[in-house]
Design a protein around this motif. Structure first.
Motif, PDB file in Angstrom:
ATOM      1  N   GLY A  60       0.805  -1.209   0.000  1.00 43.28           N
ATOM      2  CA  GLY A  60       0.000   0.000   0.000  1.00 43.28           C
ATOM      3  C   GLY A  60       0.838   1.258   0.000  1.00 43.28           C
ATOM      4  O   GLY A  60       2.070   1.219  -0.076  1.00 43.28           O
ATOM      5  N   PRO A  61       0.199   2.405   0.141  1.00 43.52           N
ATOM      6  CA  PRO A  61       0.902   3.695   0.165  1.00 43.52           C
ATOM      7  C   PRO A  61       1.695   3.857   1.455  1.00 43.52           C
ATOM      8  O   PRO A  61       1.526   3.078   2.405  1.00 43.52           O
ATOM      9  CB  PRO A  61      -0.247   4.710   0.081  1.00 43.52           C
ATOM     10  CG  PRO A  61      -1.424   4.000   0.640  1.00 43.52           C
ATOM     11  CD  PRO A  61      -1.265   2.570   0.235  1.00 43.52           C
ATOM     12  N   PRO A  62       2.551   4.870   1.542  1.00 45.26           N
ATOM     13  CA  PRO A  62       3.391   5.071   2.733  1.00 45.26           C
ATOM     14  C   PRO A  62       2.609   5.275   4.021  1.00 45.26           C
ATOM     15  O   PRO A  62       3.167   5.111   5.105  1.00 45.26           O
ATOM     16  CB  PRO A  62       4.206   6.315   2.377  1.00 45.26           C
ATOM     17  CG  PRO A  62       4.226   6.358   0.892  1.00 45.26           C
ATOM     18  CD  PRO A  62       2.903   5.817   0.460  1.00 45.26           C
ATOM     19  N   THR A  63       1.344   5.651   3.915  1.00 44.78           N
ATOM     20  CA  THR A  63       0.537   5.880   5.116  1.00 44.78           C
ATOM     21  C   THR A  63      -0.333   4.676   5.480  1.00 44.78           C
ATOM     22  O   THR A  63      -1.107   4.749   6.427  1.00 44.78           O
ATOM     23  CB  THR A  63      -0.380   7.097   4.902  1.00 44.78           C
ATOM     24  OG1 THR A  63      -1.207   6.860   3.750  1.00 44.78           O
ATOM     25  CG2 THR A  63       0.433   8.366   4.698  1.00 44.78           C
ATOM     26  N   ALA A  64      -0.210   3.575   4.743  1.00 42.46           N
ATOM     27  CA  ALA A  64      -1.118   2.441   4.922  1.00 42.46           C
ATOM     28  C   ALA A  64      -1.003   1.833   6.312  1.00 42.46           C
ATOM     29  O   ALA A  64       0.081   1.729   6.889  1.00 42.46           O
ATOM     30  CB  ALA A  64      -0.833   1.376   3.868  1.00 42.46           C
ATOM     31  N   ALA A  65      -2.148   1.413   6.843  1.00 39.34           N
ATOM     32  CA  ALA A  65      -2.208   0.737   8.137  1.00 39.34           C
ATOM     33  C   ALA A  65      -3.286  -0.335   8.087  1.00 39.34           C
ATOM     34  O   ALA A  65      -4.213  -0.279   7.265  1.00 39.34           O
ATOM     35  CB  ALA A  65      -2.499   1.738   9.260  1.00 39.34           C
ATOM     36  N   ALA A  66      -3.161  -1.313   8.958  1.00 40.94           N
ATOM     37  CA  ALA A  66      -4.154  -2.386   9.056  1.00 40.94           C
ATOM     38  C   ALA A  66      -4.220  -2.843  10.505  1.00 40.94           C
ATOM     39  O   ALA A  66      -3.231  -2.777  11.240  1.00 40.94           O
ATOM     40  CB  ALA A  66      -3.799  -3.547   8.142  1.00 40.94           C
ATOM     41  N   MET A  67      -5.400  -3.301  10.910  1.00 39.48           N
ATOM     42  CA  MET A  67      -5.586  -3.745  12.291  1.00 39.48           C
ATOM     43  C   MET A  67      -6.079  -5.185  12.325  1.00 39.48           C
ATOM     44  O   MET A  67      -6.877  -5.609  11.487  1.00 39.48           O
ATOM     45  CB  MET A  67      -6.578  -2.842  13.025  1.00 39.48           C
ATOM     46  CG  MET A  67      -6.802  -3.240  14.488  1.00 39.48           C
ATOM     47  SD  MET A  67      -7.883  -2.094  15.384  1.00 39.48           S
ATOM     48  CE  MET A  67      -6.769  -0.713  15.626  1.00 39.48           C
ATOM     49  N   VAL A  68      -5.578  -5.922  13.333  1.00 36.63           N
ATOM     50  CA  VAL A  68      -6.062  -7.272  13.611  1.00 36.63           C
ATOM     51  C   VAL A  68      -6.653  -7.279  15.006  1.00 36.63           C
ATOM     52  O   VAL A  68      -6.040  -6.755  15.950  1.00 36.63           O
ATOM     53  CB  VAL A  68      -4.928  -8.312  13.517  1.00 36.63           C
ATOM     54  CG1 VAL A  68      -5.446  -9.697  13.881  1.00 36.63           C
ATOM     55  CG2 VAL A  68      -4.315  -8.324  12.126  1.00 36.63           C
ATOM     56  N   THR A  69      -7.844  -7.858  15.151  1.00 36.38           N
ATOM     57  CA  THR A  69      -8.462  -7.975  16.469  1.00 36.38           C
ATOM     58  C   THR A  69      -8.821  -9.423  16.748  1.00 36.38           C
ATOM     59  O   THR A  69      -9.052 -10.213  15.834  1.00 36.38           O
ATOM     60  CB  THR A  69      -9.733  -7.110  16.594  1.00 36.38           C
ATOM     61  OG1 THR A  69     -10.677  -7.501  15.580  1.00 36.38           O
ATOM     62  CG2 THR A  69      -9.410  -5.634  16.457  1.00 36.38           C
ATOM     63  N   THR A  70      -8.869  -9.773  18.028  1.00 39.22           N
ATOM     64  CA  THR A  70      -9.346 -11.083  18.476  1.00 39.22           C
ATOM     65  C   THR A  70     -10.312 -10.855  19.626  1.00 39.22           C
ATOM     66  O   THR A  70     -10.140  -9.913  20.404  1.00 39.22           O
ATOM     67  CB  THR A  70      -8.191 -11.983  18.973  1.00 39.22           C
ATOM     68  OG1 THR A  70      -7.801 -11.592  20.306  1.00 39.22           O
ATOM     69  CG2 THR A  70      -6.988 -11.905  18.047  1.00 39.22           C
ATOM     70  N   ALA A  71     -11.313 -11.705  19.747  1.00 37.99           N
ATOM     71  CA  ALA A  71     -12.234 -11.582  20.885  1.00 37.99           C
ATOM     72  C   ALA A  71     -13.040 -12.856  21.060  1.00 37.99           C
ATOM     73  O   ALA A  71     -13.528 -13.440  20.080  1.00 37.99           O
ATOM     74  CB  ALA A  71     -13.186 -10.403  20.693  1.00 37.99           C
ATOM     75  N   ASP A  72     -13.187 -13.279  22.305  1.00 36.93           N
ATOM     76  CA  ASP A  72     -14.041 -14.423  22.641  1.00 36.93           C
ATOM     77  C   ASP A  72     -14.525 -14.308  24.066  1.00 36.93           C
ATOM     78  O   ASP A  72     -13.810 -13.801  24.949  1.00 36.93           O
ATOM     79  CB  ASP A  72     -13.282 -15.749  22.479  1.00 36.93           C
ATOM     80  CG  ASP A  72     -13.322 -16.284  21.064  1.00 36.93           C
ATOM     81  OD1 ASP A  72     -14.434 -16.592  20.580  1.00 36.93           O
ATOM     82  OD2 ASP A  72     -12.251 -16.386  20.435  1.00 36.93           O
ATOM     83  N   ARG A  73     -15.760 -14.768  24.282  1.00 36.57           N
ATOM     84  CA  ARG A  73     -16.293 -14.992  25.631  1.00 36.57           C
ATOM     85  C   ARG A  73     -16.816 -16.418  25.654  1.00 36.57           C
ATOM     86  O   ARG A  73     -17.717 -16.772  24.894  1.00 36.57           O
ATOM     87  CB  ARG A  73     -17.426 -14.019  25.969  1.00 36.57           C
ATOM     88  CG  ARG A  73     -17.925 -14.175  27.414  1.00 36.57           C
ATOM     89  CD  ARG A  73     -19.068 -13.232  27.738  1.00 36.57           C
ATOM     90  NE  ARG A  73     -20.291 -13.618  27.061  1.00 36.57           N
ATOM     91  CZ  ARG A  73     -21.119 -14.587  27.488  1.00 36.57           C
ATOM     92  NH1 ARG A  73     -20.844 -15.259  28.583  1.00 36.57           N
ATOM     93  NH2 ARG A  73     -22.202 -14.872  26.808  1.00 36.57           N
ATOM     94  N   PHE A  74     -16.242 -17.232  26.498  1.00 43.53           N
ATOM     95  CA  PHE A  74     -16.540 -18.660  26.502  1.00 43.53           C
ATOM     96  C   PHE A  74     -17.659 -18.954  27.499  1.00 43.53           C
ATOM     97  O   PHE A  74     -17.420 -19.314  28.653  1.00 43.53           O
ATOM     98  CB  PHE A  74     -15.272 -19.455  26.814  1.00 43.53           C
ATOM     99  CG  PHE A  74     -14.195 -19.242  25.792  1.00 43.53           C
ATOM    100  CD1 PHE A  74     -14.238 -19.907  24.577  1.00 43.53           C
ATOM    101  CD2 PHE A  74     -13.163 -18.336  26.025  1.00 43.53           C
ATOM    102  CE1 PHE A  74     -13.259 -19.698  23.618  1.00 43.53           C
ATOM    103  CE2 PHE A  74     -12.181 -18.130  25.066  1.00 43.53           C
ATOM    104  CZ  PHE A  74     -12.231 -18.813  23.861  1.00 43.53           C
ATOM    105  N   GLY A  75     -18.886 -18.773  27.018  1.00 41.84           N
ATOM    106  CA  GLY A  75     -20.040 -18.868  27.893  1.00 41.84           C
ATOM    107  C   GLY A  75     -20.438 -20.288  28.233  1.00 41.84           C
ATOM    108  O   GLY A  75     -20.509 -21.165  27.372  1.00 41.84           O
ATOM    109  N   GLU A  76     -20.712 -20.493  29.512  1.00 38.43           N
ATOM    110  CA  GLU A  76     -21.248 -21.775  29.953  1.00 38.43           C
ATOM    111  C   GLU A  76     -22.776 -21.760  29.785  1.00 38.43           C
ATOM    112  O   GLU A  76     -23.381 -20.696  29.742  1.00 38.43           O
ATOM    113  CB  GLU A  76     -20.859 -21.998  31.421  1.00 38.43           C
ATOM    114  CG  GLU A  76     -19.338 -22.093  31.594  1.00 38.43           C
ATOM    115  CD  GLU A  76     -18.913 -22.395  33.016  1.00 38.43           C
ATOM    116  OE1 GLU A  76     -18.583 -23.563  33.261  1.00 38.43           O
ATOM    117  OE2 GLU A  76     -18.927 -21.465  33.826  1.00 38.43           O
TER     118      GLU A  76
END
Length: 352
Positions: free
Chosen positions: A131-147
């Motif tokens: 990408g261009p010199p200003t390019a950025a990207a984000m990775v997220t993770t999330a879980d709630r392990f409900g009983e």
């Protein structure tokens, strides 16, 4: 693969309060012998009204703020998870992107079990490097392990599931670390280890029984040893490739972050599999948080940075692995020492 001009600009973690292993043993939810083998202090448990995508928004907001970047420069968000996100047949990634970054950001959901976070990092790095010199990207993770569908303390011996979310911002512009290399490997035949007896037409309301699936695999194949040997071979090959591409070796690695497990499994992962002293791992953090699904590596990195345990020039090895089997590793080098206040809740009082 060796990366050039890909940096880590910010991390974020959202963790709820802790529930002690001792209280789980006393209430009959955690087998005493398994607890002794795991040697965990606590795991994080979210309230039932806290949905995983909202956790991810909290972590992503922190990562964006810490990065100092403009949300307009983010070209991709990859959201990962291993469990239910609050609504069936619904794009959780779009929710996370829309609430944390804006309606313009392309969002992708990735499911590759516990290797999803690092797999997403590798995909996102490719996106921004072109990408261009200003390019950025984000990775997220999330879980709630409900009983009761997830028996947090007993669904998978050696792993106790913790709730929480993580975020990592990649950027073409310098941050606090640079991504030196990543490598991935797989043996897709090993999906059978956790498939169980076969497919079902619709989801059931039965509790998850990963141990039963593994027992079925052993009964039908006659041995678990071969599968373990193949996993070992893949992990070692991927680690060796990532280190070589980064121009270093294990002696040059300051800290290693692996999937969070109980002590017996952690000893095997760190000392037997990698040949690294446990003191170089994130064990002391992991035993207070639990297994965050795809988020262990980002949470562990965030903790190392927040606690000031890394210095400029230190190299960090992130090791992922997920049933299937897939493995992704990444090597980072610290280029700065950010002074962030702790926002991951590690000092919160433990609840019973």
């Amino acid at each position: 693969m060796r990366w050039e001009g890909v940096h880590i600009a910010g991390t974020g973690v959202w963790l709820p309060g802790a529930v002690t292993a001792r209280s789980a043993v006393e209430s009959g939810r955690y087998d005493p012998e398994q607890s002794a083998a795991d040697d965990l202090i606590s795991v994080r448990v979210a309230d039932e009204d806290m949905a995983p995508p909202d956790m991810a928004v909290q972590a992503a907001t922190t990562a964006l703020k810490r990065s100092g970047l403009d949300a307009e420069d983010v070209e991709l968000l990859v959201h990962t998870s291993i469990w239910f996100q609050g609504v069936e047949m619904w794009p959780a990634a779009s929710y996370v992107a829309g609430h944390a970054l804006g309606r313009h950001v392309p969002a992708i959901g990735l499911r590759q079990e516990c290797n999803a976070g690092l797999s997403a990092l590798e995909l996102a790095a490719g996106k921004i490097q072109s990408g261009p010199p200003t390019a950025a990207a984000m990775v997220t993770t999330a879980d709630r392990f409900g009983e009761p569908l997830i028996q947090r303390w007993s669904s998978e011996p050696g792993f106790v599931y913790g709730d929480g979310a993580t975020a990592l911002m990649l950027s073409r512009r310098p941050g606090f670390a640079r991504l030196l290399s990543t490598a991935s490997g797989a043996d897709n035949s090993l999906e059978a280890v956790v498939r169980g007896a076969g497919f079902i037409p619709v989801p059931t309301n039965a509790p998850l029984d990963l141990s039963g699936r593994v027992e079925h695999y052993i009964r039908t194949t006659g041995s678990f040893r071969t599968a373990t040997e193949r996993v070992t071979r893949i992990v070692r090959q991927v680690v060796a490739t990532a280190l070589a591409d980064a121009g270093t070796d294990l002696e040059g690695i300051a800290r290693v972050v692996v999937p969070s497990s109980g002590r017996s499994r952690m000893d095997w992962q760190v000392e037997a599999l990698l040949g690294v002293p446990l003191a170089k791992s994130g064990w002391e953090f992991a035993r207070r948080v639990g297994h965050l699904g795809a988020g262990d590596q980002f949470a562990g990195l965030n903790h190392l940075v927040e606690s000031g345990e890394l210095r400029v020039g230190d190299k960090v090895l992130l090791v992922g692995g997920g049933s299937g089997f897939s493995c992704t590793c990444a090597v980072l080098e610290m280029t700065g020492e950010p002074h962030w206040p702790s926002e991951d809740g590690t000092e919160r009082p433990e609840a019973s």
